[in-house]
Design a protein around this motif. Sequence first.
Motif, PDB file in Angstrom:
ATOM      1  N   SER A 188       0.822  -1.214   0.000  1.00 50.66           N
ATOM      2  CA  SER A 188       0.000   0.000   0.000  1.00 50.66           C
ATOM      3  C   SER A 188       0.854   1.259   0.000  1.00 50.66           C
ATOM      4  N   GLU A 189       2.151   1.107   0.314  1.00 49.56           N
ATOM      5  CA  GLU A 189       3.031   2.269   0.375  1.00 49.56           C
ATOM      6  C   GLU A 189       4.450   1.836   0.030  1.00 49.56           C
ATOM      7  N   LEU A 226      -1.782   2.564  -4.278  1.00 44.43           N
ATOM      8  CA  LEU A 226      -0.614   2.664  -3.407  1.00 44.43           C
ATOM      9  C   LEU A 226      -0.118   4.108  -3.372  1.00 44.43           C
ATOM     10  N   LYS A 227       0.612   4.407  -2.329  1.00 47.77           N
ATOM     11  CA  LYS A 227       1.192   5.740  -2.140  1.00 47.77           C
ATOM     12  C   LYS A 227       2.694   5.634  -2.313  1.00 47.77           C
ATOM     13  N   VAL A 228       3.263   6.509  -3.151  1.00 46.56           N
ATOM     14  CA  VAL A 228       4.712   6.557  -3.332  1.00 46.56           C
ATOM     15  C   VAL A 228       5.228   7.736  -2.503  1.00 46.56           C
ATOM     16  N   ARG A 229       5.955   7.428  -1.457  1.00 46.12           N
ATOM     17  CA  ARG A 229       6.466   8.468  -0.568  1.00 46.12           C
ATOM     18  C   ARG A 229       7.937   8.750  -0.876  1.00 46.12           C
ATOM     19  N   ASP A 284       0.172   9.554  -5.298  1.00 47.00           N
ATOM     20  CA  ASP A 284      -0.746   8.415  -5.193  1.00 47.00           C
ATOM     21  C   ASP A 284      -0.884   7.749  -6.559  1.00 47.00           C
ATOM     22  N   THR A 311       7.086  10.947  -6.197  1.00 44.11           N
ATOM     23  CA  THR A 311       6.086  10.709  -5.163  1.00 44.11           C
ATOM     24  C   THR A 311       4.683  10.910  -5.716  1.00 44.11           C
ATOM     25  N   GLU A 356       8.577   3.504  -1.426  1.00 39.59           N
ATOM     26  CA  GLU A 356       9.424   4.680  -1.543  1.00 39.59           C
ATOM     27  C   GLU A 356       9.810   4.918  -2.995  1.00 39.59           C
TER      28      GLU A 356
END
Length: 520
Positions: free
Chosen positions: A178-179, A249-252, A227, A225, A181
Amino acid sequence: MGDADPLNGNDPYEKIGGDRMDSLAALESQKNDLIKEYRSRMRTARQDDDNEKFKRCANAIEEIEAAWKWLEQNHEPPAADEPISIEVRTSDPTVDEPLTVAVTGDSGPVETLVEAGRDGTELGTDQTDGSSGEATFTIGSHGPVQFTAPTTDSYDDATAVVTVDRKTVPLAFDGAPSEVEVDEDVQFTVTAAGSPTDGATVETDGGTELGTTNGGTVTHAFGSTGDRTVRATKPDDDAATYEPCKTDLKVREETVEMELFVEGSDYEVGETVTVHVNKKNEPQSGRPIEGAEVTIAGESDTTGGTGEVDLELTAAGELSVEASKSAPNEDRHYPDAGVTIDVDRKDGSLRISDIEGKRMEGADLTVHVVDGAGNDLEGASVTTNWGHDTETDSNGEATLSLDDDGRLQIEVSKQTDEVDYGSDTEYVDIEEFTREMEIAVLQQGLPDPGDTVTVRVTDNTGSAVSNATIVSSMQPGTEWTTDGSGEADITLSNQVGNRRITARKSDGDFTEAGTNIRVL
């Protein structure tokens, strides 16, 4: 079972006690029962310790299994010898789902062989059940399928045709994160009916294709980064229509751990050291971090393309070497990092160059301290075994007031954040105090008759003596008295020649003191 003769039968049918008119299913049941019987006989032979019987039973089982293998490949049940029809009993059949057909004749259900085929290619055969006349097939591809139940030459074969539709298979992502880098390798596994599937296209919601699954997986690293919605699709094949799937998923920001390495060892104040800032847990190539600010004891600089910076060590002790990086234009976060190093002071030197003053109780001593180059050393600690504790001034001097007699130990030392000058020790013998006066003429050169000269009276500690009486040998009856600074102005008579100037003091047990003045 009594007709079976596994060891001496002339053909596979005789070996298992079957008949050419039997169905393959009946022959298989006969085979299973026969093997069960001979295994029971083997157990009995083992209990009876009858090795010969045991071996015969084992050989019989081998013959039964060989006979069955031949029958599986070669047995052809007889065709129906009556008018028959075939019916597809499964509505809306789909790929890989059970499809049931039934064969019936004038007298009801018919046990016979049914063949499934398409365009001259056999897709499978099955024997109908004698009681229901049903046979069940599983078809592995979509399209029309013809089922045929053969009859003898006296009748027409029975046929039925049905279209088998593709099955609907939903795609799914298995264990998608879900997340993640930035620049992290992410593996997307696409499954169909719970198993990894090849040939599925994985793409983002913006239409950017990430790849086609191989072994069920696609690996991708996102470069920025934000969503993301990731979708998987797969074109229809002979067996299935695939429903697409998606995952969010979230790309942080990428977290880049820094590590520091300081070249060398046995560090000393004034030395210049090289500090390396690298990515932690990365191969040597690509490890250096550019643009990191490195600080040691207030000294800072920024790393270049090689991840290195040179800094001077300006303090001693356990020093923190710290690195930080702000990257507003990067999708990366760099947590601060640091190490500690032990830095020694520079080695210097000092010495007591001289000690001035009367070495007597009640007097003052002046201690002069210089460095190794002979320069006055300010801020040096001056202590004694009598409790003195002071520091040298800008002239490198410190004053000690003596309040006792005996041996005085004077120790000087200095240590700064940068330099350790070490220490030096001198011993001085201090005499017991005695009250003695000394008189001195302050005028330079020889006076003339009638001149006024100044004399100063001090005790043996160098302190001024006030209210002392001054007389001259050539001026009887004339007296002068010293002031608070121990001085008196004397007007000389007009006679030439030597005269004796004497100082007396009635109180304090002083002895008198005198000096000669020559007048020309």
